[in-house]
Design an enzyme around this catalytic site. Structure first.
Site, PDB file in Angstrom:
ATOM      1  N   GLU A  64       0.832  -1.209   0.000  1.00  0.00           N
ATOM      2  CA  GLU A  64       0.000   0.000   0.000  1.00  0.00           C
ATOM      3  C   GLU A  64       0.866   1.259   0.000  1.00  0.00           C
ATOM      4  O   GLU A  64       2.080   1.203   0.153  1.00  0.00           O
ATOM      5  CB  GLU A  64      -0.939  -0.039   1.217  1.00  0.00           C
ATOM      6  CG  GLU A  64      -1.885  -1.230   1.138  1.00  0.00           C
ATOM      7  CD  GLU A  64      -2.909  -1.281   2.266  1.00  0.00           C
ATOM      8  OE1 GLU A  64      -2.795  -0.520   3.240  1.00  0.00           O
ATOM      9  OE2 GLU A  64      -3.822  -2.123   2.167  1.00  0.00           O
ATOM     10  N   GLU A  75      -1.637 -10.154  -5.799  1.00  0.00           N
ATOM     11  CA  GLU A  75      -1.612 -10.958  -7.027  1.00  0.00           C
ATOM     12  C   GLU A  75      -0.808 -10.261  -8.118  1.00  0.00           C
ATOM     13  O   GLU A  75       0.016 -10.857  -8.805  1.00  0.00           O
ATOM     14  CB  GLU A  75      -3.033 -11.198  -7.555  1.00  0.00           C
ATOM     15  CG  GLU A  75      -3.929 -12.009  -6.646  1.00  0.00           C
ATOM     16  CD  GLU A  75      -4.721 -11.160  -5.656  1.00  0.00           C
ATOM     17  OE1 GLU A  75      -4.174 -10.162  -5.138  1.00  0.00           O
ATOM     18  OE2 GLU A  75      -5.881 -11.507  -5.397  1.00  0.00           O
ATOM     19  N   CYS A 112      -9.719  -9.289  -6.786  1.00  0.00           N
ATOM     20  CA  CYS A 112     -10.483  -8.177  -7.364  1.00  0.00           C
ATOM     21  C   CYS A 112     -10.480  -8.284  -8.893  1.00  0.00           C
ATOM     22  O   CYS A 112      -9.671  -9.003  -9.491  1.00  0.00           O
ATOM     23  CB  CYS A 112      -9.895  -6.842  -6.905  1.00  0.00           C
ATOM     24  SG  CYS A 112      -8.374  -6.377  -7.741  1.00  0.00           S
TER      25      CYS A 112
HETATM   26  N1  THU Z   1      -6.076  -6.649  -2.127  1.00  0.00           N
HETATM   27  C1  THU Z   1      -5.256  -7.583  -2.711  1.00  0.00           C
HETATM   28  O1  THU Z   1      -4.060  -7.648  -2.416  1.00  0.00           O
HETATM   29  N2  THU Z   1      -5.791  -8.408  -3.645  1.00  0.00           N
HETATM   30  C2  THU Z   1      -7.078  -8.361  -4.087  1.00  0.00           C
HETATM   31  O2  THU Z   1      -7.437  -9.079  -5.015  1.00  0.00           O
HETATM   32  C3  THU Z   1      -8.026  -7.460  -3.428  1.00  0.00           C
HETATM   33  C4  THU Z   1      -7.489  -6.537  -2.409  1.00  0.00           C
HETATM   34  C5  THU Z   1      -5.499  -5.714  -1.165  1.00  0.00           C
HETATM   35  C6  THU Z   1      -5.469  -4.270  -1.622  1.00  0.00           C
HETATM   36  C7  THU Z   1      -5.418  -3.538  -0.321  1.00  0.00           C
HETATM   37  O3  THU Z   1      -4.050  -3.432   0.077  1.00  0.00           O
HETATM   38  C8  THU Z   1      -6.145  -4.437   0.655  1.00  0.00           C
HETATM   39  O4  THU Z   1      -6.246  -5.707   0.035  1.00  0.00           O
HETATM   40  C9  THU Z   1      -7.544  -3.959   1.019  1.00  0.00           C
HETATM   41  O5  THU Z   1      -8.303  -3.705  -0.109  1.00  0.00           O
END
Ligand code: THU
Length: 165
Positions: A64, A75, A112
């Protein structure tokens, strides 16, 4: 007018001990990858382990940033690492897991749409299926045989030939 139905078949497991040895090992690596997560804003850790046909594994975790959109999902961190360091590799399967201290995660956390689109590109480029394992640390595990079944309407346009380059 025609009504069309799409079905997807996938496997469900009650726990990691039900998986075969290779999948279990990959899930354990995804769990290890959680330690690399940099998620001070969401406090939601995501880890992934990707197994290549060569037998090598690549890990990824969400990264982040204070400027929120600059962060990246676990991913895509792992997939782009593979694109950059093993450009000719074939991906066999990937395991994904998530953890937070804020609440209990009781269902597998799925990827996602942005990550699915990137997975779809890798699958199309290599012309073979990538199995995706969503591993809930304290619950069910889902094993999906291909990205295509997760994102049947992925954006595809063969006349934009960049994907073949
Ligand atoms: N996140 C992922 O790493 N992969 C996904 O497919 C969905 C969300 C992460 C992004 C963010 O750092 C945290 O999860 C919360 O959304």
């Amino acid at each position: 007018m025609k009504s069309v139905n799409l079905n997807i078949s996938f496997e469900k497991y009650d726990g990691i001990e039900e998986l075969d040895e290779q999948d279990r090992a990959l899930c354990q690596l995804a769990e290890q990858a959680l330690t690399g997560s940099y998620s001070p804003y969401s406090k939601f850790k995501v880890g992934t382990a990707i197994r290549l046909a060569s037998g090598e594994t690549v890990l990824g975790s969400n990264q982040e940033n204070l400027a929120y959109p600059s962060g990246l999902c676990a991913e895509r961190v792992a997939l782009f690492t593979i694109g950059a360091t093993y450009p000719k590799a074939t991906i066999e399967r990937m395991a994904i897991t998530a953890q937070t201290d804020a609440f209990e995660i009781l269902q597998p956390v799925t990827s996602c749409g942005g990550c699915l689109q990137v997975m779809a590109e890798f699958e199309r480029k290599q012309n073979s299926s990538i199995a995706v394992i969503f591993y809930c640390l304290n619950g069910e595990i889902m094993k999906i045989p291909s990205v295509q079944s997760l994102l049947p309407f992925a954006f595809v346009e063969d006349r934009l030939t960049g994907a073949k380059a």
